[in-house]
Structures are given as structure tokens and as C-alpha cells.
Design an enzyme around this catalytic site. Structure first.
Site, mmCIF file in Angstrom:
data_model
loop_
_atom_site.group_PDB
_atom_site.id
_atom_site.type_symbol
_atom_site.label_atom_id
_atom_site.label_comp_id
_atom_site.label_asym_id
_atom_site.label_seq_id
_atom_site.Cartn_x
_atom_site.Cartn_y
_atom_site.Cartn_z
ATOM 1 N N CYS A 2 0.860 -1.038 -0.067
ATOM 2 C CA CYS A 2 0.249 -0.578 -0.185
ATOM 3 C C CYS A 2 0.517 0.974 -0.070
ATOM 4 O O CYS A 2 2.064 1.247 0.921
ATOM 5 C CB CYS A 2 -1.091 0.084 1.038
ATOM 6 S SG CYS A 2 -1.718 -1.576 0.932
ATOM 7 N N ARG A 27 2.205 1.042 -5.835
ATOM 8 C CA ARG A 27 2.282 0.100 -4.743
ATOM 9 C C ARG A 27 0.974 -0.741 -4.437
ATOM 10 O O ARG A 27 0.761 -1.280 -3.743
ATOM 11 C CB ARG A 27 2.591 0.820 -3.639
ATOM 12 C CG ARG A 27 4.269 1.522 -3.954
ATOM 13 C CD ARG A 27 4.789 2.289 -2.296
ATOM 14 N NE ARG A 27 4.662 1.106 -1.485
ATOM 15 C CZ ARG A 27 6.091 0.274 -0.964
ATOM 16 N NH1 ARG A 27 7.448 1.149 -1.505
ATOM 17 N NH2 ARG A 27 5.695 -0.080 0.377
ATOM 18 N N TRP A 75 -3.810 -1.495 -1.034
ATOM 19 C CA TRP A 75 -4.244 -3.523 -1.947
ATOM 20 C C TRP A 75 -4.846 -4.630 -0.840
ATOM 21 O O TRP A 75 -4.064 -4.794 0.062
ATOM 22 C CB TRP A 75 -2.803 -3.566 -2.463
ATOM 23 C CG TRP A 75 -2.436 -4.638 -3.409
ATOM 24 C CD1 TRP A 75 -3.006 -4.989 -5.212
ATOM 25 C CD2 TRP A 75 -2.338 -5.810 -2.703
ATOM 26 N NE1 TRP A 75 -2.399 -6.231 -5.129
ATOM 27 C CE2 TRP A 75 -2.454 -6.571 -4.168
ATOM 28 C CE3 TRP A 75 -2.149 -6.589 -1.595
ATOM 29 C CZ2 TRP A 75 -2.075 -8.657 -4.482
ATOM 30 C CZ3 TRP A 75 -2.010 -8.099 -1.872
ATOM 31 C CH2 TRP A 75 -2.342 -9.265 -2.857
ATOM 32 N N ASN A 101 -0.060 0.229 6.297
ATOM 33 C CA ASN A 101 0.627 -1.409 5.180
ATOM 34 C C ASN A 101 0.716 -2.121 5.989
ATOM 35 O O ASN A 101 1.971 -2.430 6.649
ATOM 36 C CB ASN A 101 1.655 -0.159 4.692
ATOM 37 C CG ASN A 101 2.519 -1.902 3.616
ATOM 38 O OD1 ASN A 101 1.645 -2.406 3.062
ATOM 39 N ND2 ASN A 101 3.027 -1.217 2.720
ATOM 40 N N GLY A 102 0.242 -3.387 5.787
ATOM 41 C CA GLY A 102 0.501 -5.232 5.948
ATOM 42 C C GLY A 102 -0.428 -5.449 6.855
ATOM 43 O O GLY A 102 -1.521 -5.569 6.326
ATOM 44 N N GLU A 482 10.661 -15.816 -17.718
ATOM 45 C CA GLU A 482 10.225 -15.001 -17.491
ATOM 46 C C GLU A 482 9.116 -13.791 -18.720
ATOM 47 O O GLU A 482 8.942 -13.041 -18.526
ATOM 48 C CB GLU A 482 11.740 -14.052 -17.586
ATOM 49 C CG GLU A 482 11.870 -12.148 -17.198
ATOM 50 C CD GLU A 482 10.840 -12.259 -16.018
ATOM 51 O OE1 GLU A 482 10.739 -12.320 -14.807
ATOM 52 O OE2 GLU A 482 10.476 -10.338 -15.993
ATOM 53 N N LYS A 486 5.818 -11.482 -17.528
ATOM 54 C CA LYS A 486 5.775 -10.573 -18.493
ATOM 55 C C LYS A 486 4.929 -10.355 -19.483
ATOM 56 O O LYS A 486 3.561 -9.338 -19.228
ATOM 57 C CB LYS A 486 6.696 -10.043 -19.225
ATOM 58 C CG LYS A 486 8.244 -9.660 -18.869
ATOM 59 C CD LYS A 486 7.900 -8.674 -17.822
ATOM 60 C CE LYS A 486 7.731 -8.854 -16.333
ATOM 61 N NZ LYS A 486 8.377 -8.529 -15.305
ATOM 62 N N GLU A 489 1.340 -11.153 -16.801
ATOM 63 C CA GLU A 489 1.026 -10.104 -16.158
ATOM 64 C C GLU A 489 0.109 -8.826 -16.061
ATOM 65 O O GLU A 489 -0.638 -8.303 -15.359
ATOM 66 C CB GLU A 489 2.067 -9.863 -15.248
ATOM 67 C CG GLU A 489 3.305 -9.426 -14.911
ATOM 68 C CD GLU A 489 4.584 -9.162 -14.469
ATOM 69 O OE1 GLU A 489 3.665 -9.130 -13.232
ATOM 70 O OE2 GLU A 489 5.553 -8.774 -14.767
ATOM 71 N N HIS A 505 6.658 -33.412 -22.208
ATOM 72 C CA HIS A 505 6.216 -34.524 -21.737
ATOM 73 C C HIS A 505 5.052 -34.065 -21.081
ATOM 74 O O HIS A 505 4.730 -34.541 -20.640
ATOM 75 C CB HIS A 505 7.534 -34.542 -20.503
ATOM 76 C CG HIS A 505 8.820 -35.241 -21.193
ATOM 77 N ND1 HIS A 505 8.914 -36.818 -20.723
ATOM 78 C CD2 HIS A 505 9.643 -34.460 -21.175
ATOM 79 C CE1 HIS A 505 10.002 -36.391 -20.923
ATOM 80 N NE2 HIS A 505 11.201 -34.922 -21.564
ATOM 81 N N LYS A 604 2.836 -3.445 -6.291
ATOM 82 C CA LYS A 604 5.077 -3.204 -6.915
ATOM 83 C C LYS A 604 5.622 -4.724 -6.160
ATOM 84 O O LYS A 604 6.093 -4.684 -6.444
ATOM 85 C CB LYS A 604 5.285 -2.043 -6.614
ATOM 86 C CG LYS A 604 6.626 -1.763 -7.352
ATOM 87 C CD LYS A 604 7.215 -2.731 -8.552
ATOM 88 C CE LYS A 604 8.451 -2.515 -8.919
ATOM 89 N NZ LYS A 604 8.275 -3.148 -10.346
HETATM 90 C C1 F6R Z 1 6.976 -9.522 -11.375
HETATM 91 C C2 F6R Z 1 7.620 -8.715 -10.647
HETATM 92 C C3 F6R Z 1 7.256 -9.885 -9.090
HETATM 93 C C4 F6R Z 1 8.469 -8.884 -8.251
HETATM 94 C C5 F6R Z 1 8.510 -10.211 -7.258
HETATM 95 C C6 F6R Z 1 9.859 -10.239 -6.194
HETATM 96 O O1 F6R Z 1 6.873 -8.047 -12.780
HETATM 97 O O2 F6R Z 1 7.870 -7.309 -10.594
HETATM 98 O O3 F6R Z 1 7.052 -10.975 -9.693
HETATM 99 O O4 F6R Z 1 9.309 -9.910 -8.929
HETATM 100 O O5 F6R Z 1 7.344 -10.144 -6.777
HETATM 101 O O6 F6R Z 1 9.558 -8.874 -6.371
HETATM 102 P P1 F6R Z 1 11.171 -7.727 -5.212
HETATM 103 O O7 F6R Z 1 12.605 -8.326 -6.918
HETATM 104 O O8 F6R Z 1 10.792 -6.767 -5.199
HETATM 105 O O9 F6R Z 1 11.553 -8.815 -4.819
#
Ligand code: F6R
Length: 609
Positions: A2, A27, A75, A101-102, A482, A486, A489, A505, A604
């Protein structure tokens, strides 16, 4: 997760709070709220949706006045996305107002206790319980009430509290959720990250776990939740305004993809001595002896950071000849892991705040591992828990979909692997050659970015398809994961990444006419095998999009579309191969009309389990 911004000073604060909140919207963005103390009374305005919705609502009610206030972008964890569940929350007796936040883990027991005392609740959140508890304990001293309440709480929190009866005071506290206090001239701004502070003051300090700060326009006092005074270190915020602004790009994700060459040049600055075949990593120098003797490494991360960690795993074994395994931090922390002597745990994280990564690192440390960090945010919680580490230096990452942090993580892991390799068995010449190649990565990424228009055209051909596969081998198996992450998401297209050999498989059953299958098919040890996998997909009607090495004249005969990347040793190729995949995901999301920087359900930084 948040965003938190709060202010006390002499300025009318609504506009200032909203401006800060917009910077933190990445966030969390399912609801937003604001409160000020206006003529001695707390006024709260909150709504589901974005900060823009909050602005509309504020206009309807004629705005909020006051020189003290707080705002929040949420969030959701406890309780659905509704107006009553949005923050700020107030109590029902003492004029308390709180943003959080938390997660308050023991909120249910506390709620029962408070209900027995006659309090009535108007939301389903754990946060309202904390507001009520502070109100229940309030006896004319907000700071003391907050300290007393937090002594009863288990869980994670970054909170800011104000009270009608102390109308120029903010009290903030932290455990597990970051909070910074910006120190201005006769004013203070508290926020969950520095980007909401930097346009007001560059002097700030971070709260530590279990610390509480009381601020009024004339000064501040920091203490623990047990009221033991502490002295924080006020420091210069290292954020440039241009780093957190769009600067002509349409989205932060796009800006950050295009920033990658510059970001990596920063990562490398002062760390590569290609002439001598040496890597200079000041952050691990103090532990050099222990690291050289290490027998095993465990790389921990989540999501994109885990994918980078997996590439690190390959590099540590292949280049440094040291045992390595990459694991989901969330699994590692609960599986009773065995840590042998000589184990180094490496936490990989952009934010340095990911709850699972932090907990896994602490678990490994507890069991005797040395803790290293590969982190972007300087001074973040994980960074502070490590014994040593190497920062990414890629600048603030605001796009929710991680891009430049991924290449930064891979780059730092490459430096770390070469640092280790040189001290174990790699010759200076071999290392010098790798470093010379590594230094070419920024310019080579630039060349891939120049193909953006073509990458968009290829994406357009397939953007209506709902199921995609991403396949790679060796170093580029994590790149395939990856690429799939991408795409899903931000464009909400279902995509699966896997080792190309795994397809036979089971997943091959999915392939039907026209299904897009993205192969990372650059030149490398398993090139011929990847070509066989391509043939298998084509034979079943799949459409192959290949990421291949410039000068590969064969690939176009096998793939429907080819995106070329410059030649580079295989170990370094993920930093190039991922770039077209990032751009494809970006274009797919834009073409489908999605909000790239605020994908649904995501935030984020995941500071809760
Ligand atoms: C995907 C993404 C997430 C973060 C994951 C870890 O685009 O951003 O999968 O990589 O939540 O976040 P960090 O790197 O901040 O520990």
C-alpha cells in the site's frame, strides 16, 4: 503493497498529499483515501478505484482543508475492495485516524476483545481494529497509546496515526513495512517510499522495525514501542526527480525497458576491470575469505527475481564451479531446509521488501548460512539483514512489471559469479574476455530496442490468441519463464514458460493451429536441440516466433517470425534475449487496451505472505 503519505506543517496539505499519493500508486491501487484535521475535526474521504476517483470525490465534497493529514492507496488483504474497507480508518471514541500497510495477524482476537468493550466496527479490515485499539488505550498521549497498542499486535505494519485532540501531531511506526520520514523546514512528510518525499525535501530517515516516531511541525522524537529513545540517521535521499517521472514515455514500464542500457552501465560502473580480468565488488570485500571458502549457494527470490536467481544458479555452477540452487523463497522458508557448513544464501529482490524473500533469508541465516543480497533499493529491509551484498544501481523501478531490475539482477549475479570464478579457478584471461563481452551488453540492448517497431508488428499478428508458450533451454529456460510471466501479468494472456525439452512430456498436447510458441533459439550449446523442438511445434500447427542470433541464416526457414539479438556468449545472452520478450508483453498489453503500469490484482512490492 500500500502507499502511505502523511504531512504535518504549515501548508494546506490536500494537494501535496495527493501529489505524493500519485507517485506511490504503483504500490497498490484498488482504493484510495485521505483525511485531514479541519477545525479540530477529522474529515475522511475515501473511495474504491484510483487516486483519480478520489480526486473526483474530493471535488464533489468541496475538498479538505487543514495543515495535517494523511492519505493511502490500498491493495486489499483483509476485506473486499469497498469504500468502508478503504483507509484511513477511524475509531469510535477518541478521534483517532489511521492508515496502515501490512497485516495485523491477531486482529480477530483483538476485535473480539474490543467488541466486548463495546466498540462497533464499520469495516472488515484488520486496520480498523488497530485504530480502535489505539483509541481504547488513548489517555491524552497519542505516542504512548500507539506504543501500547503495538505491544499487543503481531504481524506487519507501517502505520501513521493522528488524533483530533493533538491536532498537529503525527505518530508513525514500523515493523516489516517500510516508512521514511522526510525532514523539512518546519514540516515533515512521512511516506512508504522516498519518491513521495523527494519533491519536498531531500533529508530523510528510515524507521527501523519496532520504532515509533512522533512528529509535530517543530520537531520529532523517535523511540521503540517500549519507549526507549533512539536516534535516527538523517540522510540525503538518493532519488532524482527525473527517475520517477515519465519523461515523454507513455508508461513507466516502457520507460524502464528503454532505460536498460543506461541502467546497466550504472550497474557496471567501477566494478569491471577488463584489462586485468578483475571484478571489483566493494560490497562483498569484507567477507571475501568466507565467500572463497564457500561450498554451496542458495539463491532465493520470487517471481521475476526468482527467474534472475535461476540464471544466477546456472552461472555460479558453470562459471564459478560452486554448487548452486535457486528456490522460491516462499517454499524454502517452510520446508525445514538443511544448511550445511559453508552455505551462502543469496536474496535476490528489487524492492528488498518482499516478505517471503526476507523470511527465507532470515531462516537461512538462523541455520548458519552467510547472507548476501542482490537488491535494488538501498537501505531496504532485506539489504539491512544481509551480511554483505551488491546493489543493482538501476534506479527506482516504478512499472509494476519488473524489467530493468531483472537485467540488473542478472548483471549483478554475473559479476558475482565472475568475482567468485576468478578467486577459484578462472584465469585472468578467461575472465577478461567475459568482462569485455559483458561491457558490450548495454550497447547490444540498444540495438534490440531499435527494433521496437518490428517487435510491435510481430506482436500485433498474435495478440488475439489467448494461449502462448515460451520455450528455452539452459541459460534461457529462465528467460522463457520470464517472457511468459511478463505477458500474463500485463496483457492477461495465458502464457506458460518451460524448458523446451519438457514440452514433449505433456504440454505439446496444447498445441493447436496457430498457437504462438516463442522459442529462445539463440546460438548456444543446445541450439540443434531447440531447432528439433521448433520442428515439433510446427508439425502440430503451432506458430513459431524465434528469438535468434543475428547472422543466423537458417532460422527464418523454420520460424514464422524471427526477432534477432546480437551475438554474445551464451551465459550473457538472457540479458539480451529478454528484451524482445519485454517489448512483446508491453505491446500486447497496450494493443489490448490495458493499463500497463497498473495491472489488475497486482502491486509493486509484496510485503505480505
Ligand atoms: C513481476 C514482478 C514480481 C517481482 C516479485 C519479487 O514483474 O515484478 O514477480 O519480481 O514480486 O519482487 P522483488 O524483486 O521486489 O523481491
Amino acid at each position: 503493497m500500500c502507499g502511505i503519505v502523511a504531512y504535518t506543517g504549515s501548508k494546506s496539505c490536500q494537494h501535496l498529499l495527493l501529489e505524493g499519493l500519485k507517485r506511490l500508486e504503483y504500490r497498490g491501487y484498488d482504493s484510495a483515501g485521505i483525511a485531514t484535521i479541519e477545525n479540530g475535526r477529522i474529515r475522511v474521504v475515501k473511495t474504491v478505484g484510483r487516486v483519480a476517483n478520489l480526486e473526483d470525490k474530493l471535488e464533489e465534497v468541496g475538498g479538505l482543508r487543514g495543515t495535517i493529514g494523511m492519505c493511502h492507496t490500498r491493495w486489499a488483504t483483509h476485506g473486499g475492495v469497498t469504500d468502508p474497507n478503504a483507509h484511513p480508518h477511524t475509531d469510535d471514541r477518541a478521534g483517532i485516524c489511521l492508515i496502515h500497510n501490512g497485516i495485523i495477524e491477531n486482529y480477530a482476537a483483538l476485535k473480539t476483545y474490543l467488541q466486548e468493550k463495546g466498540h462497533t466496527f464499520s469495516s472488515d479490515t484488520d486496520t480498523e481494529v488497530l485504530a480502535m485499539l489505539i483509541g481504547e488505550l488513548y489517555d491524552g498521549d497519542l505516542e504512548a497509546a500507539v506504543q501500547a497498542a503495538l505491544r499487543e499486535v503481531t504481524g506487519a505494519y507501517g502505520i501513521v496515526v493522528m488524533c483530533e485532540r493533538e491536532p498537529d501531531t503525527l505518530v508513525a511506526a514500523r515493523k516489516g513495512s517500510p516508512l521514511m520520514v522526510g525532514v523539512g523546514d518546519g514540516e515533515f512528510i512521512i511516506a512508504s517510499d522516498g519518491s513521495a518525499i523527494v519533491s519536498h525535501t531531500s533529508q530523510a530517515f528510515a524507521l527501523e522495525d519496532y520504532q515509533v516516531v512522533k512528529v509535530t511541525p517543530t520537531g520529532f522524537r523517535t523511540s521503540t514501542i517500549h519507549n526507549v529513545p533512539v536516534t535516527p540517521k538523517v540522510q540525503q535521499l538518493e532519488i532524482e526527480l527525473e527517475e520517477i517521472e515519465l519523461g515523454g514515455f507513455s508508461h513507466f514500464m516502457q520507460k524502464e525497458i528503454f532505460e536498460q542500457p543506461k541502467a546497466l552501465a550504472n550497474t557496471f560502473r567501477g566494478r569491471i576491470d577488463a584489462k586485468e580480468g578483475k571484478v571489483v565488488l566493494g560490497g562483498v570485500a569484507t567477507l571475501a575469505k568466507e565467500l572463497i571458502r564457500a561450498r554451496r549457494t542458495i539463491l532465493l527470490g520470487q517471481g521475476t527475481a526468482l527467474h534472475a536467481a535461476m540464471i544466477g544458479e546456472y552461472m555460479l555452477e558453470d562459471l564459478a564451479k560452486i554448487g548452486a540452487v535457486a528456490e522460491y523463497a516462499s517454499e524454502f522458508r517452510y520446508r525445514n531446509p538443511i544448511i550445511e557448513e559453508g552455505t551462502v544464501a543469496i536474496a535476490v529482490s528489487q524492492s528488498g521488501e518482499t516478505a517471503d524473500t526476507l523470511a527465507a533469508l532470515l531462516e537461512a541465516k538462523e541455520r548458519g548460512a552467510l547472507a548476501l543480497g542482490v537488491i535494488n533499493v538501498v537501505g531496504s529491509t532485506i539489504a539491512r539483514e544481509t551480511d554483505a551484498g551488491v546493489y543493482l544501481r538501476v534506479g527506482p523501478e516504478i512499472g509494476v512489471a519488473s524489467t530493468k531490475a531483472f537485467v540488473g539482477q542478472v548483471a549483478v549475479l554475473t559479476l558475482l559469479a565472475l568475482w567468485w570464478a576468478r578467486r577459484r579457478q578462472m584465469s585472468a584471461d578467461q575472465c577478461a574476455e567475459m568482462l569485455r563481452h559483458l561491457e558490450t551488453v548495454p550497447e547490444k540492448i540498444e540495438r534490440i530496442l531499435a527494433q521496437d517497431a518490428q517487435i510491435r508488428r510481430v506482436t500485433e499478428k498474435y495478440v488475439e490468441r489467448e494461449n502462448w508458450l515460451f520455450l528455452g533451454r539452459g541459460y534461457n529456460y529462465p528467460t522463457a519463464l520470464e517472457g511468459a510471466l511478463k505477458l500474463k501479468e500485463i496483457s492477461y494472456i495465458h502464457a506458460e514458460g518451460m524448458p523446451a525439452a519438457e514440452m514433449k512430456h505433456g504440454p505439446i498436447a496444447l498445441i493447436n493451429d496457430g498457437m504462438p510458441a516463442v522459442f529462445i533459439a539463440n546460438r548456444g550449446r543446445q541450439y540443434d536441440k531447440v531447432m528439433s523442438n521448433i520442428a515439433e511445434v510446427k508439425a502440430r500447427g503451432g506458430h513459431v516466433i524465434a528469438v535468434a542470433t543475428e547472422g543466423d541464416t537458417q532460422i527464418a526457414k523454420h520460424a514464422h517470425d524471427v526477432l534477432y539479438i546480437p551475438d554474445i556468449p551464451e551465459a550473457l545472452s538472457p540479458m539480451l534475449a529478454v528484451v524482445p520478450l519485454q517489448l512483446m508483453a508491453y505491446h500486447a498489453a497496450v494493443l489490448r487496451g490495458h493499463d500497463v503500469d497498473k495491472p489488475r490484482n497486482l502491486a509493486k512490492s509484496v510485503t505480505v505472505e
